[in-house]
Design an enzyme around this catalytic site. Structure first.
Site, PDB file in Angstrom:
ATOM      1  N   LYS A  65       0.837  -1.210   0.000  1.00 25.96           N
ATOM      2  CA  LYS A  65       0.000   0.000   0.000  1.00 25.96           C
ATOM      3  C   LYS A  65       0.868   1.255   0.000  1.00 25.96           C
ATOM      4  O   LYS A  65       0.651   2.167  -0.798  1.00 25.96           O
ATOM      5  CB  LYS A  65      -0.899  -0.005   1.252  1.00 25.96           C
ATOM      6  CG  LYS A  65      -1.548   1.335   1.545  1.00 25.96           C
ATOM      7  CD  LYS A  65      -2.446   1.290   2.757  1.00 25.96           C
ATOM      8  CE  LYS A  65      -1.768   1.514   4.092  1.00 25.96           C
ATOM      9  NZ  LYS A  65      -1.442   2.913   4.441  1.00 25.96           N
ATOM     10  N   ASN A  66       1.842   1.287   0.900  1.00 27.21           N
ATOM     11  CA  ASN A  66       2.593   2.534   1.089  1.00 27.21           C
ATOM     12  C   ASN A  66       3.624   2.800  -0.006  1.00 27.21           C
ATOM     13  O   ASN A  66       4.264   3.846  -0.015  1.00 27.21           O
ATOM     14  CB  ASN A  66       3.233   2.557   2.478  1.00 27.21           C
ATOM     15  CG  ASN A  66       2.173   2.732   3.558  1.00 27.21           C
ATOM     16  OD1 ASN A  66       1.025   3.068   3.259  1.00 27.21           O
ATOM     17  ND2 ASN A  66       2.548   2.494   4.808  1.00 27.21           N
ATOM     18  N   CYS A  84      -4.854  12.604  13.192  1.00 26.26           N
ATOM     19  CA  CYS A  84      -5.621  11.379  12.969  1.00 26.26           C
ATOM     20  C   CYS A  84      -5.512  10.531  14.225  1.00 26.26           C
ATOM     21  O   CYS A  84      -4.922  10.951  15.222  1.00 26.26           O
ATOM     22  CB  CYS A  84      -5.126  10.628  11.751  1.00 26.26           C
ATOM     23  SG  CYS A  84      -3.562   9.824  12.013  1.00 26.26           S
ATOM     24  N   ARG A 136       0.542  14.342  13.415  1.00 26.73           N
ATOM     25  CA  ARG A 136       1.051  14.159  12.058  1.00 26.73           C
ATOM     26  C   ARG A 136       1.101  15.432  11.200  1.00 26.73           C
ATOM     27  O   ARG A 136       0.410  15.543  10.188  1.00 26.73           O
ATOM     28  CB  ARG A 136       0.258  13.056  11.354  1.00 26.73           C
ATOM     29  CG  ARG A 136       0.349  11.743  12.096  1.00 26.73           C
ATOM     30  CD  ARG A 136      -0.402  10.641  11.431  1.00 26.73           C
ATOM     31  NE  ARG A 136       0.309  10.037  10.321  1.00 26.73           N
ATOM     32  CZ  ARG A 136      -0.198   9.083   9.557  1.00 26.73           C
ATOM     33  NH1 ARG A 136      -1.407   8.644   9.769  1.00 26.73           N
ATOM     34  NH2 ARG A 136       0.509   8.570   8.578  1.00 26.73           N
ATOM     35  N   ASP A 142       4.489   0.253  11.985  1.00 25.67           N
ATOM     36  CA  ASP A 142       3.315  -0.413  11.411  1.00 25.67           C
ATOM     37  C   ASP A 142       3.206  -1.879  11.826  1.00 25.67           C
ATOM     38  O   ASP A 142       2.218  -2.545  11.491  1.00 25.67           O
ATOM     39  CB  ASP A 142       3.328  -0.297   9.877  1.00 25.67           C
ATOM     40  CG  ASP A 142       3.064   1.128   9.420  1.00 25.67           C
ATOM     41  OD1 ASP A 142       2.566   1.935  10.229  1.00 25.67           O
ATOM     42  OD2 ASP A 142       3.369   1.446   8.253  1.00 25.67           O
ATOM     43  N   ARG A 191      -8.721  -0.486   4.183  1.00 33.10           N
ATOM     44  CA  ARG A 191      -7.816   0.536   3.659  1.00 33.10           C
ATOM     45  C   ARG A 191      -6.457  -0.079   3.319  1.00 33.10           C
ATOM     46  O   ARG A 191      -5.759   0.418   2.441  1.00 33.10           O
ATOM     47  CB  ARG A 191      -7.585   1.637   4.702  1.00 33.10           C
ATOM     48  CG  ARG A 191      -8.789   2.490   4.951  1.00 33.10           C
ATOM     49  CD  ARG A 191      -8.429   3.621   5.857  1.00 33.10           C
ATOM     50  NE  ARG A 191      -7.219   4.255   5.363  1.00 33.10           N
ATOM     51  CZ  ARG A 191      -6.401   5.000   6.091  1.00 33.10           C
ATOM     52  NH1 ARG A 191      -6.661   5.205   7.362  1.00 33.10           N
ATOM     53  NH2 ARG A 191      -5.335   5.536   5.565  1.00 33.10           N
TER      54      ARG A 191
HETATM   55  N1  EPU Z   1       6.386  14.421  10.996  1.00 35.81           N
HETATM   56  C1  EPU Z   1       6.469  15.766  11.303  1.00 35.81           C
HETATM   57  N2  EPU Z   1       6.459  16.662  10.266  1.00 35.81           N
HETATM   58  C2  EPU Z   1       6.356  16.276   8.981  1.00 35.81           C
HETATM   59  C3  EPU Z   1       6.269  14.917   8.682  1.00 35.81           C
HETATM   60  C4  EPU Z   1       6.290  14.000   9.713  1.00 35.81           C
HETATM   61  O1  EPU Z   1       6.545  16.145  12.463  1.00 35.81           O
HETATM   62  O2  EPU Z   1       6.340  17.147   8.092  1.00 35.81           O
HETATM   63  C5  EPU Z   1       6.427  13.425  12.097  1.00 35.81           C
HETATM   64  C6  EPU Z   1       5.136  12.635  12.224  1.00 35.81           C
HETATM   65  O3  EPU Z   1       4.163  13.325  12.970  1.00 35.81           O
HETATM   66  C7  EPU Z   1       5.621  11.364  12.879  1.00 35.81           C
HETATM   67  C8  EPU Z   1       7.010  11.174  12.257  1.00 35.81           C
HETATM   68  O4  EPU Z   1       7.393  12.457  11.767  1.00 35.81           O
HETATM   69  O5  EPU Z   1       5.743  11.563  14.255  1.00 35.81           O
HETATM   70  C9  EPU Z   1       7.084  10.176  11.129  1.00 35.81           C
HETATM   71  O6  EPU Z   1       6.001  10.362  10.248  1.00 35.81           O
HETATM   72  P1  EPU Z   1       6.092  10.050   8.691  1.00 35.81           P
HETATM   73  O7  EPU Z   1       5.988  11.332   7.955  1.00 35.81           O
HETATM   74  O8  EPU Z   1       7.230   9.167   8.378  1.00 35.81           O
HETATM   75  O9  EPU Z   1       4.730   9.240   8.455  1.00 35.81           O
HETATM   76  P2  EPU Z   1       3.863   9.289   7.162  1.00 35.81           P
HETATM   77  O10 EPU Z   1       4.736   9.513   6.001  1.00 35.81           O
HETATM   78  O11 EPU Z   1       2.697  10.185   7.354  1.00 35.81           O
HETATM   79  C10 EPU Z   1       4.085   6.765   6.507  1.00 35.81           C
HETATM   80  C11 EPU Z   1       3.145   5.630   6.309  1.00 35.81           C
HETATM   81  C12 EPU Z   1       2.585   5.184   7.641  1.00 35.81           C
HETATM   82  C13 EPU Z   1       3.755   4.762   8.531  1.00 35.81           C
HETATM   83  C14 EPU Z   1       4.759   5.921   8.663  1.00 35.81           C
HETATM   84  C15 EPU Z   1       6.001   5.564   9.441  1.00 35.81           C
HETATM   85  C16 EPU Z   1       2.319   6.047   4.087  1.00 35.81           C
HETATM   86  C17 EPU Z   1       1.191   6.419   3.203  1.00 35.81           C
HETATM   87  N3  EPU Z   1       2.091   6.036   5.397  1.00 35.81           N
HETATM   88  O12 EPU Z   1       3.317   7.806   7.108  1.00 35.81           O
HETATM   89  O13 EPU Z   1       1.752   4.061   7.401  1.00 35.81           O
HETATM   90  O14 EPU Z   1       3.284   4.402   9.799  1.00 35.81           O
HETATM   91  O15 EPU Z   1       5.152   6.360   7.351  1.00 35.81           O
HETATM   92  O16 EPU Z   1       6.652   4.496   8.853  1.00 35.81           O
HETATM   93  O17 EPU Z   1       3.394   5.732   3.617  1.00 35.81           O
HETATM   94  C18 EPU Z   1      -0.001   2.537   7.824  1.00 35.81           C
HETATM   95  O18 EPU Z   1       0.251   2.011   6.724  1.00 35.81           O
HETATM   96  O19 EPU Z   1      -0.779   2.018   8.655  1.00 35.81           O
HETATM   97  C19 EPU Z   1       0.621   3.822   8.148  1.00 35.81           C
HETATM   98  C20 EPU Z   1       0.167   4.619   9.094  1.00 35.81           C
END
Ligand code: EPU
Length: 417
Positions: A22-23, A117, A122, A305, A397
């Site tokens: 998915k990701n 969320c 996030r 995850d 999802r």
């Molecule tokens: N963060 C910030 N600022 C930003 C971006 C991130 O503070 O601009 C923080 C977040 O709040 C969090 C940390 O950095 O505390 C890491 O977040 P990240 O941005 O890596 O998460 P994401 O990109 O929103 C993806 C996956 C998630 C997975 C995380 C961590 C996708 C679509 N989603 O989320 O997947 O948990 O990386 O590996 O790729 C899931 O599949 O169930 C899922 C939640």
């Protein structure tokens, strides 16, 4: 509303074919916005988040052809609406992934801010900071991010924390920027790597793939390509945990064990016998699991995850363990539900102490995020009696045909109204 009804009935046995990740699929679908030519994708999982991304791209004017057998052809030559509306973004945070490619290709993008969320606040400040470093003019009005740049300029960007979609957004944007972009402290998750390979197949010039320093030489345009989505390491890890919890024996096909070292190591520590080849993994769990300590961290360390699934495994393991969640501040929503099923877990702050119990008992449970729902399905497989899982749209999802796949290895699980 649909629910899952599970009756715990002993060890899982047999084979499961793993779907595309998915990701990886979500950013790669969005990468089609970078070219007017057609991007052909195979091994795309048929998930609700994929359908939402399709709707989002179509709403922008993209032509999306899919035969519903995991193949997609996307053509973004006719994109004329550079807006990702709140209605879609609120159902799927990954919608933010259209920001970078739309801005880079069309000079402008407007995307609703995703907000918080169930698992944490996030923010997307790193996405915005990076685009501004590349020369974009960014404003935030009425809950929307508006970004504008005639052409992005290459820049050196040091990310404040490791962010998966943040890295992906900036990586996509940088492919069409003028000059060189260096992304430091980039995420190295296999899904980011898969996106980078797809972008290079489209004509991008990315080096350092799989390392925390990505170097991108901007090009004037990208072109058509065909790409197969990497196997889903989280889906694979979930089924391995389910088999371990039931003391079963399963083999996963079309998997990517090389992307799963941290998870496989923990399963071995818990007592599983694991064997793996290029694209398969087998697990045999002859005895009750031993409790294992977990600390979530960016790749290649243990993934957030998989935290909920290991929490469930620990809840019926021999001994006491700790699970520490360092990525998201609120990712223990499954703890009270597992405790309602008889688990003995104390959570404080970002650490949970799990005292393994001999058995769980079935009841009606619900979860507020995808991986928490998966852990409750696992709990249902080992619990005595019947477990009803509510709000299974979370599961849909991110898990393709979960009841069919688990049913195929002996689970008694059905979707009911
Ligand atoms: N963060 C910030 N600022 C930003 C971006 C991130 O503070 O601009 C923080 C977040 O709040 C969090 C940390 O950095 O505390 C890491 O977040 P990240 O941005 O890596 O998460 P994401 O990109 O929103 C993806 C996956 C998630 C997975 C995380 C961590 C996708 C679509 N989603 O989320 O997947 O948990 O990386 O590996 O790729 C899931 O599949 O169930 C899922 C939640």
């Amino acid at each position: 509303m649909e629910k899952l009804k599970i009756t715990g009935n002993g060890p899982l046995h047999g084979e499961i074919v793993i779907s595309g990740a998915k990701n990886a699929a979500l950013p790669i679908l969005c990468a089609s916005l970078l070219t007017k030519e057609t991007l052909k994708l195979t091994n795309v999982p048929m998930l609700r988040d994929v359908a939402t991304t399709q709707k989002l791209l179509q709403g922008m004017g993209a032509r999306v052809m899919t035969d519903n057998v995991q193949e997609f052809e996307l053509t973004c030559g006719s994109v004329n609406n550079l807006v990702a509306p709140y209605d879609l973004v609120k159902t799927m945070r990954a919608s933010i992934l259209v920001l970078g490619p739309t801005l880079a290709h069309f000079g402008e993008a407007t995307v609703s801010l995703p907000g918080g969320c169930a698992i944490g606040s996030r923010p997307v400040d790193q996405h915005i900071k990076g685009l501004m470093a590349m020369g974009a003019e960014v404003t935030i009005d009425h809950g929307y991010v508006h970004a504008k740049a005639a052409r992005l300029q290459g820049a050196r960007i040091i990310m404040d924390m490791v962010t998966v979609t943040g890295t992906e957004n900036l990586l996509m944007a940088a492919t069409l920027a003028k000059g060189q972009t260096v992304l430091e402290n980039a995420a190295t998750e296999p899904e980011v790597t898969d996106l980078a390979h797809c972008l290079n197949a489209m004509g991008a010039k990315i080096t350092g793939i799989g390392t925390p320093t990505l170097v991108i030489e901007g090009v004037d345009s990208l072109h058509s390509a065909t790409h197969s989505i990497v196997p889903d390491r989280i889906e694979a890890g979930t089924f391995l945990c389910a088999a371990a919890a039931t003391r079963g024996k399963i083999i996963l096909r079309k998997a990517a064990p090389k992307t799963m070292d941290a998870v496989l190591d923990k399963l071995v520590e818990a007592g599983a016998i694991i064997e793996a080849g290029e694209d398969w993994i087998s697990l045999d769990m002859p005895k009750r699991a031993h409790a294992v300590n977990i600390r979530t961290l960016p790749y290649p360390a243990f993934p957030t995850d998989m935290q909920a699934q290991f929490m469930m495994l620990n809840s019926i393991a021999e001994g006491t363990s700790t699970v520490t969640e360092t990525i998201f501040e609120n990712r223990f929503m499954h703890v009270p539900e597992l405790n309602r099923m008889g688990a003995h877990i104390e959570a404080e702050g970002n650490t949970a102490i799990i005292h393994g119990v001999e058995k769980l008992s079935g009841t009606t449970v619900m979860a507020t995020d995808l991986r928490a729902s998966a852990c409750l399905v696992m709990a249902g497989l080992v619990a005595q009696g019947e477990t009803i899982i509510e709000r299974i749209y979370h599961l849909d999802r991110g898990y393709e045909h979960i009841e069919t796949k688990l049913g195929g290895v002996g689970a008694q699980i059905e979707r009911v109204q």
